[in-house]
Design an enzyme around this catalytic site. Structure first.
Site, PDB file in Angstrom:
ATOM      1  N   GLY A  15       0.770  -1.008   0.042  1.00  0.00           N
ATOM      2  CA  GLY A  15       0.083  -0.155   0.058  1.00  0.00           C
ATOM      3  C   GLY A  15       0.764   1.152   0.023  1.00  0.00           C
ATOM      4  O   GLY A  15       0.641   2.264   0.950  1.00  0.00           O
ATOM      5  N   ALA A  16       1.840   1.160  -0.810  1.00  0.00           N
ATOM      6  CA  ALA A  16       2.883   2.340  -0.790  1.00  0.00           C
ATOM      7  C   ALA A  16       2.817   3.534  -1.787  1.00  0.00           C
ATOM      8  O   ALA A  16       3.515   4.181  -2.144  1.00  0.00           O
ATOM      9  CB  ALA A  16       4.207   1.655  -1.037  1.00  0.00           C
ATOM     10  N   SER A  17       1.489   3.574  -2.524  1.00  0.00           N
ATOM     11  CA  SER A  17       1.278   4.477  -3.471  1.00  0.00           C
ATOM     12  C   SER A  17       0.934   5.790  -2.880  1.00  0.00           C
ATOM     13  O   SER A  17       0.940   6.863  -3.661  1.00  0.00           O
ATOM     14  CB  SER A  17       0.327   4.050  -4.492  1.00  0.00           C
ATOM     15  OG  SER A  17      -0.809   3.801  -4.072  1.00  0.00           O
ATOM     16  N   ARG A  18       0.406   5.739  -1.667  1.00  0.00           N
ATOM     17  CA  ARG A  18      -0.134   7.123  -1.240  1.00  0.00           C
ATOM     18  C   ARG A  18       0.206   7.227   0.332  1.00  0.00           C
ATOM     19  O   ARG A  18       0.288   5.966   0.815  1.00  0.00           O
ATOM     20  CB  ARG A  18      -1.508   7.361  -1.672  1.00  0.00           C
ATOM     21  CG  ARG A  18      -2.688   6.038  -1.099  1.00  0.00           C
ATOM     22  CD  ARG A  18      -3.896   6.283  -1.615  1.00  0.00           C
ATOM     23  NE  ARG A  18      -4.216   6.062  -2.813  1.00  0.00           N
ATOM     24  CZ  ARG A  18      -5.092   6.512  -3.734  1.00  0.00           C
ATOM     25  NH1 ARG A  18      -6.049   7.043  -2.953  1.00  0.00           N
ATOM     26  NH2 ARG A  18      -5.221   6.304  -4.945  1.00  0.00           N
ATOM     27  N   VAL A  67      -2.876  -7.797  -1.849  1.00  0.00           N
ATOM     28  CA  VAL A  67      -2.275  -8.558  -0.522  1.00  0.00           C
ATOM     29  C   VAL A  67      -3.286  -9.423   0.042  1.00  0.00           C
ATOM     30  O   VAL A  67      -2.912 -10.330   0.816  1.00  0.00           O
ATOM     31  CB  VAL A  67      -1.465  -7.664   0.284  1.00  0.00           C
ATOM     32  CG1 VAL A  67      -0.130  -6.851  -0.450  1.00  0.00           C
ATOM     33  CG2 VAL A  67      -2.363  -6.388   0.836  1.00  0.00           C
ATOM     34  N   TYR A 158     -12.535  -1.837  11.274  1.00  0.00           N
ATOM     35  CA  TYR A 158     -11.206  -1.323  11.162  1.00  0.00           C
ATOM     36  C   TYR A 158     -10.451  -1.613  12.681  1.00  0.00           C
ATOM     37  O   TYR A 158      -9.432  -2.067  12.440  1.00  0.00           O
ATOM     38  CB  TYR A 158     -11.284   0.242  11.036  1.00  0.00           C
ATOM     39  CG  TYR A 158     -10.009   0.610  10.607  1.00  0.00           C
ATOM     40  CD1 TYR A 158      -9.223   0.628   9.378  1.00  0.00           C
ATOM     41  CD2 TYR A 158      -9.264   1.539  11.533  1.00  0.00           C
ATOM     42  CE1 TYR A 158      -8.147   0.978   9.089  1.00  0.00           C
ATOM     43  CE2 TYR A 158      -8.076   2.186  11.075  1.00  0.00           C
ATOM     44  CZ  TYR A 158      -7.621   1.955  10.192  1.00  0.00           C
ATOM     45  OH  TYR A 158      -6.274   2.761   9.731  1.00  0.00           O
ATOM     46  N   LYS A 162      -7.213  -4.025  13.070  1.00  0.00           N
ATOM     47  CA  LYS A 162      -5.931  -3.214  13.632  1.00  0.00           C
ATOM     48  C   LYS A 162      -5.422  -3.798  14.731  1.00  0.00           C
ATOM     49  O   LYS A 162      -4.380  -4.034  15.234  1.00  0.00           O
ATOM     50  CB  LYS A 162      -6.067  -1.636  13.680  1.00  0.00           C
ATOM     51  CG  LYS A 162      -6.126  -0.909  12.253  1.00  0.00           C
ATOM     52  CD  LYS A 162      -4.927  -1.336  11.389  1.00  0.00           C
ATOM     53  CE  LYS A 162      -5.073  -0.546  10.027  1.00  0.00           C
ATOM     54  NZ  LYS A 162      -3.889  -0.792   9.428  1.00  0.00           N
ATOM     55  N   ILE A 191      -3.271  11.198  11.259  1.00  0.00           N
ATOM     56  CA  ILE A 191      -2.191  11.775  10.456  1.00  0.00           C
ATOM     57  C   ILE A 191      -2.836  12.445   9.379  1.00  0.00           C
ATOM     58  O   ILE A 191      -3.833  11.956   8.693  1.00  0.00           O
ATOM     59  CB  ILE A 191      -1.193  10.534   9.995  1.00  0.00           C
ATOM     60  CG1 ILE A 191      -0.910   9.540  11.162  1.00  0.00           C
ATOM     61  CG2 ILE A 191      -0.052  10.992   9.176  1.00  0.00           C
ATOM     62  CD1 ILE A 191       0.033  10.372  12.166  1.00  0.00           C
TER      63      ILE A 191
END
Length: 250
Positions: A15-18, A67, A158, A162, A191
């Protein structure tokens, strides 16, 4: 290159595109790691991350993979091992939200969130564990959430996913510690990302009121912790859940 704490390391970031994943990819590349930018839907954004890394003199490539699919996650890890010969860092960051009140939540929305956020982390960890054990070393960093530590109304799926990531982290840490592999979780609070940008001002203000430091964090706050946990400086830290949340979960 600014530093080289991760020189000659290969890092897979899901999930590294954003958002947080994107910043972790940029920060790890800056420290000298070769970064595999995993994405599911947003090919264009993933390519932008790769371009930003390579233009700064770093090494990266994008790899499409859902994934939550056990076999596809196996394919991702096999590809990286065959191409680079080793995988030193895995960051399980891929995550989705499907928020709703518990009594209104559909089974589909519950399953989708658990499938990506928790099963995705399991799939990637499961498929890289043998390689890391063979190497007698590795760093696995799971991105949990303040919601997984404290729970959050409207986020039963969620929060459960988590919290599950935290249990997975601790079990994997116990299993792999003797092979020189550390497994830790980071639990971000609020964040500044595309996810939080869409919140109304009223929601943002209410959220800030819950944070002892009274403001949202930056993606770099999470990336800095991920880089530290991936480095030799954190070699004796495992099975921990580190909250980076301005004091929310204290």
């Amino acid at each position: 290159m600014m530093n080289n704490s991760l020189e000659n390391k290969v890092a897979v970031i899901t999930g590294a595109s954003r958002g947080i994943g994107r910043q972790i990819a940029l920060s790890m590349a800056e420290e000298g790691a070769t970064v595999i930018v995993n994405y599911n839907g947003s090919a264009e954004k993933a390519k932008e991350v790769v371009k930003e890394i390579t233009e700064a003199g770093g090494k990266a490539e994008a790899y499409q993979c859902d994934v939550s699919d056990f076999e596809k996650a196996a394919g991702l890890m096999d590809y990286v091992v065959k191409t680079y010969g080793h995988v030193d860092i895995l960051v399980n960051n891929a995550g989705i939200t499907r928020d709703n009140l518990l009594m209104k939540m559909s089974e589909e929305d519950f399953d989708a969130v658990l499938s990506t956020n928790l099963k995705g982390a399991f799939n990637c960890t499961r498929h890289i564990s043998r390689q890391m054990i063979k190497q007698r070393g590795g760093r696995i960093i799971n991105i949990s959430s303040v919601s997984g530590v404290m729970g959050n109304g409207g986020q039963a799926n969620y929060s459960a996913s988590k919290a599950g990531v935290i249990g997975l982290t601790k079990a994997a840490a116990r299993e792999m510690a003797s092979r020189g592999i550390t497994v830790n979780a980071i639990a971000p609070g609020f964040i500044k990302t595309e996810m939080t940008e869409v919140l109304s001002e009223a929601v943002k203000t209410a959220a800030e009121a819950q944070i002892p430091m009274k403001h949202f964090g930056e993606t770099t706050d999470i990336a800095n912790m991920a880089v530290f946990l991936a480095s030799d400086k954190a070699r004796y830290i495992t099975g921990q859940v580190i909250s980076v949340d301005g004091g929310m979960a204290m």
